[in-house]
Design a protein around this motif. Sequence first.
Motif, PDB file in Angstrom:
ATOM      1  N   SER A  46       0.839  -1.243   0.029  1.00  0.00           N
ATOM      2  CA  SER A  46       0.031   0.073   0.022  1.00  0.00           C
ATOM      3  C   SER A  46       1.069   1.198  -0.157  1.00  0.00           C
ATOM      4  O   SER A  46       1.459   1.585   0.979  1.00  0.00           O
ATOM      5  N   SER A  47       0.928   1.990  -1.072  1.00  0.00           N
ATOM      6  CA  SER A  47       1.648   3.219  -1.111  1.00  0.00           C
ATOM      7  C   SER A  47       0.833   4.346  -0.281  1.00  0.00           C
ATOM      8  O   SER A  47       1.591   5.118   0.584  1.00  0.00           O
ATOM      9  N   ILE A  48      -0.309   4.001  -0.339  1.00  0.00           N
ATOM     10  CA  ILE A  48      -0.851   5.244   0.478  1.00  0.00           C
ATOM     11  C   ILE A  48      -0.774   5.120   2.050  1.00  0.00           C
ATOM     12  O   ILE A  48      -0.276   6.067   2.634  1.00  0.00           O
ATOM     13  N   ILE A  49      -0.705   4.003   2.578  1.00  0.00           N
ATOM     14  CA  ILE A  49      -0.389   3.876   3.957  1.00  0.00           C
ATOM     15  C   ILE A  49       0.997   4.187   4.149  1.00  0.00           C
ATOM     16  O   ILE A  49       1.218   4.803   5.180  1.00  0.00           O
ATOM     17  N   THR A  50       1.680   3.839   3.385  1.00  0.00           N
ATOM     18  CA  THR A  50       3.566   4.082   3.614  1.00  0.00           C
ATOM     19  C   THR A  50       3.590   5.724   3.566  1.00  0.00           C
ATOM     20  O   THR A  50       4.275   5.953   4.460  1.00  0.00           O
ATOM     21  N   ALA A  51       2.818   6.193   2.618  1.00  0.00           N
ATOM     22  CA  ALA A  51       3.053   7.671   2.562  1.00  0.00           C
ATOM     23  C   ALA A  51       2.577   8.504   3.860  1.00  0.00           C
ATOM     24  O   ALA A  51       2.969   9.131   4.457  1.00  0.00           O
ATOM     25  N   ARG A  52       1.486   7.709   4.354  1.00  0.00           N
ATOM     26  CA  ARG A  52       0.886   8.371   5.710  1.00  0.00           C
ATOM     27  C   ARG A  52       1.571   8.245   6.855  1.00  0.00           C
ATOM     28  O   ARG A  52       1.820   8.879   7.477  1.00  0.00           O
ATOM     29  N   ILE A  53       2.330   6.958   6.708  1.00  0.00           N
ATOM     30  CA  ILE A  53       3.274   6.747   7.915  1.00  0.00           C
ATOM     31  C   ILE A  53       4.549   7.648   7.827  1.00  0.00           C
ATOM     32  O   ILE A  53       4.828   8.319   8.948  1.00  0.00           O
ATOM     33  N   ALA A  54       5.006   7.979   6.506  1.00  0.00           N
ATOM     34  CA  ALA A  54       6.042   9.053   6.475  1.00  0.00           C
ATOM     35  C   ALA A  54       5.511  10.523   6.722  1.00  0.00           C
ATOM     36  O   ALA A  54       6.081  11.001   7.660  1.00  0.00           O
ATOM     37  N   GLU A  55       4.593  10.692   6.470  1.00  0.00           N
ATOM     38  CA  GLU A  55       3.768  12.121   6.638  1.00  0.00           C
ATOM     39  C   GLU A  55       3.816  12.184   8.127  1.00  0.00           C
ATOM     40  O   GLU A  55       4.086  13.332   8.886  1.00  0.00           O
ATOM     41  N   LYS A  56       3.315  11.111   8.948  1.00  0.00           N
ATOM     42  CA  LYS A  56       3.044  11.136  10.441  1.00  0.00           C
ATOM     43  C   LYS A  56       4.525  11.343  11.151  1.00  0.00           C
ATOM     44  O   LYS A  56       4.669  12.384  12.023  1.00  0.00           O
ATOM     45  N   GLU A  57       5.519  10.520  10.562  1.00  0.00           N
ATOM     46  CA  GLU A  57       6.755  10.711  11.123  1.00  0.00           C
ATOM     47  C   GLU A  57       7.317  11.850  11.150  1.00  0.00           C
ATOM     48  O   GLU A  57       8.037  12.580  11.815  1.00  0.00           O
ATOM     49  N   ILE A  58       7.381  12.584   9.947  1.00  0.00           N
ATOM     50  CA  ILE A  58       7.922  13.862   9.431  1.00  0.00           C
ATOM     51  C   ILE A  58       7.321  14.953  10.505  1.00  0.00           C
ATOM     52  O   ILE A  58       8.050  15.842  11.070  1.00  0.00           O
ATOM     53  N   ASN A  59       5.878  14.772  10.534  1.00  0.00           N
ATOM     54  CA  ASN A  59       5.129  16.036  11.414  1.00  0.00           C
ATOM     55  C   ASN A  59       5.221  15.983  12.587  1.00  0.00           C
ATOM     56  O   ASN A  59       5.404  16.916  13.404  1.00  0.00           O
ATOM     57  N   GLU A  60       5.545  14.621  13.214  1.00  0.00           N
ATOM     58  CA  GLU A  60       5.808  14.361  14.735  1.00  0.00           C
ATOM     59  C   GLU A  60       7.359  14.929  15.058  1.00  0.00           C
ATOM     60  O   GLU A  60       7.505  15.099  16.225  1.00  0.00           O
ATOM     61  N   LYS A  61       8.222  15.147  14.160  1.00  0.00           N
ATOM     62  CA  LYS A  61       9.341  15.712  14.442  1.00  0.00           C
ATOM     63  C   LYS A  61       9.515  17.159  13.622  1.00  0.00           C
ATOM     64  O   LYS A  61      10.667  17.432  13.410  1.00  0.00           O
ATOM     65  N   GLN A  62       8.422  17.837  14.014  1.00  0.00           N
ATOM     66  CA  GLN A  62       8.401  19.253  13.587  1.00  0.00           C
ATOM     67  C   GLN A  62       8.373  19.936  12.389  1.00  0.00           C
ATOM     68  O   GLN A  62       8.597  20.575  11.805  1.00  0.00           O
ATOM     69  N   GLY A  63       7.835  18.559  11.608  1.00  0.00           N
ATOM     70  CA  GLY A  63       7.882  18.879  10.141  1.00  0.00           C
ATOM     71  C   GLY A  63       9.201  19.353   9.431  1.00  0.00           C
ATOM     72  O   GLY A  63      10.075  18.668   9.661  1.00  0.00           O
ATOM     73  N   ILE A  64       8.835  20.310   8.337  1.00  0.00           N
ATOM     74  CA  ILE A  64      10.188  20.779   7.693  1.00  0.00           C
ATOM     75  C   ILE A  64      10.324  22.264   7.948  1.00  0.00           C
ATOM     76  O   ILE A  64       9.572  23.063   7.517  1.00  0.00           O
ATOM     77  N   LYS A  65      11.576  22.452   8.784  1.00  0.00           N
ATOM     78  CA  LYS A  65      11.716  23.798   9.367  1.00  0.00           C
ATOM     79  C   LYS A  65      10.374  24.284   9.980  1.00  0.00           C
ATOM     80  O   LYS A  65      10.203  25.571   9.550  1.00  0.00           O
ATOM     81  N   GLY A  66       9.865  23.525  10.773  1.00  0.00           N
ATOM     82  CA  GLY A  66       8.642  24.100  11.314  1.00  0.00           C
ATOM     83  C   GLY A  66       7.315  24.040  10.646  1.00  0.00           C
ATOM     84  O   GLY A  66       6.158  24.231  11.219  1.00  0.00           O
ATOM     85  N   ARG A  67       7.287  23.763   9.409  1.00  0.00           N
ATOM     86  CA  ARG A  67       6.079  23.602   8.435  1.00  0.00           C
ATOM     87  C   ARG A  67       5.620  22.062   8.374  1.00  0.00           C
ATOM     88  O   ARG A  67       6.456  21.138   8.124  1.00  0.00           O
TER      89      ARG A  67
END
Length: 370
Positions: A46-67
């Motif tokens: 599942s590409s969708i679930i994988t992308a959601r996992i990455a999205e969640k991980e990135i946002n839980e670590k303050q996103g990208i330069k705060g965004r």
Amino acid sequence: MKKTYTILLAALILLSTAMFYINFKTPIKIALIGNLEEEKYNFSTSSIITARIAEKEINEKQGIKGRSTQLIIKDDNFKDPQETIKFLKKNNIEAIISTSNSEEILRLKPYLDENKIVCFSVGATSSELSEKDDYIYSMFPNDEKEVKTLIDYLNNNNLPKDIVIISTETNKNYKDSIGRSIKKFGGNVAFEESWTNDPIKYIPNNIEGMKGKTILILSPARDTAIILQKLDNHGLNNIFGLSWSGDENLISYGGKTVQNFRFISPVNFAQSEGKYAELTDKLKAYGKSNGMLPAGVYKACYILKEAYTKERDKHITLKEAIDRTDKFDVLDSNIVFSKYGDHGGNEYIFTVNNGKFTKLGGTEGESSKN
């Protein structure tokens, strides 16, 4: 007059501050586009679930330069590229990750270039997309590189280079590209067989002609498993696939009939620990498998994260940030893009042994950005 200038200056400062604040709070929108419904219902990945996992991980670590990042999902085969571009613009999409095949990406390519939209391709491998100064970055090797790895393996193991191609009629560009590459590297296409739409309807027409030759199946892993079932019990044991033939769908749908099947892949399925294994465990929690598509989508998400960080730090475009990066260390492997955005890196040769992938060999070294 001096008072007027002071007021104007203060207004400009306030406006700049407000615009910065708005931009800082606006999420970075990334679109995942492809034949996602087909994957959802027909494959164990599942590409969708994988992308959601990455999205969640990135946002839980303050996103990208705060965004924060915001993933937009769209099922699309680019039959109407202009409508696709309208959708991207309407939703303020800054980059896309696409699981679409070569023919679909080739339809969209001119519009991506015209609108300067960065696309990470996780599904297109046609050599027609290689060595082009465009906005497409290929997460996997092109057809020529994969075929060269195959021909080298055949040479090194004294296996026949007389090759029978079995493929679907719906991806003619891909099949033709593979055929040209086989001839380029010293092989020969003995003959071709194909099916339309459903591999279950495929009937081998020339079993006798296949004997003593190398058989190359050009299809996704699930379809490859079905074709292997059709070829079972005919004494054909010299059967290969390229990258799209090898992931967990092969084992899930093939059972014992995929035993000893060999395939080329840029993904090291033999990794039993590290980040690749961690992603595998996370996908298992959703009842899904890791493989080519999920690994590629996950890597693309983190490459975008690193590139966006560099873009913000150095005030350059996203494309410039990607082009100026020598390599991206993602999911226990280094991803290198050439100056044209073509994939560089290792390729591995695997076989299926007792329901598991066993590495037989592969290429050495990594490509450089030149």
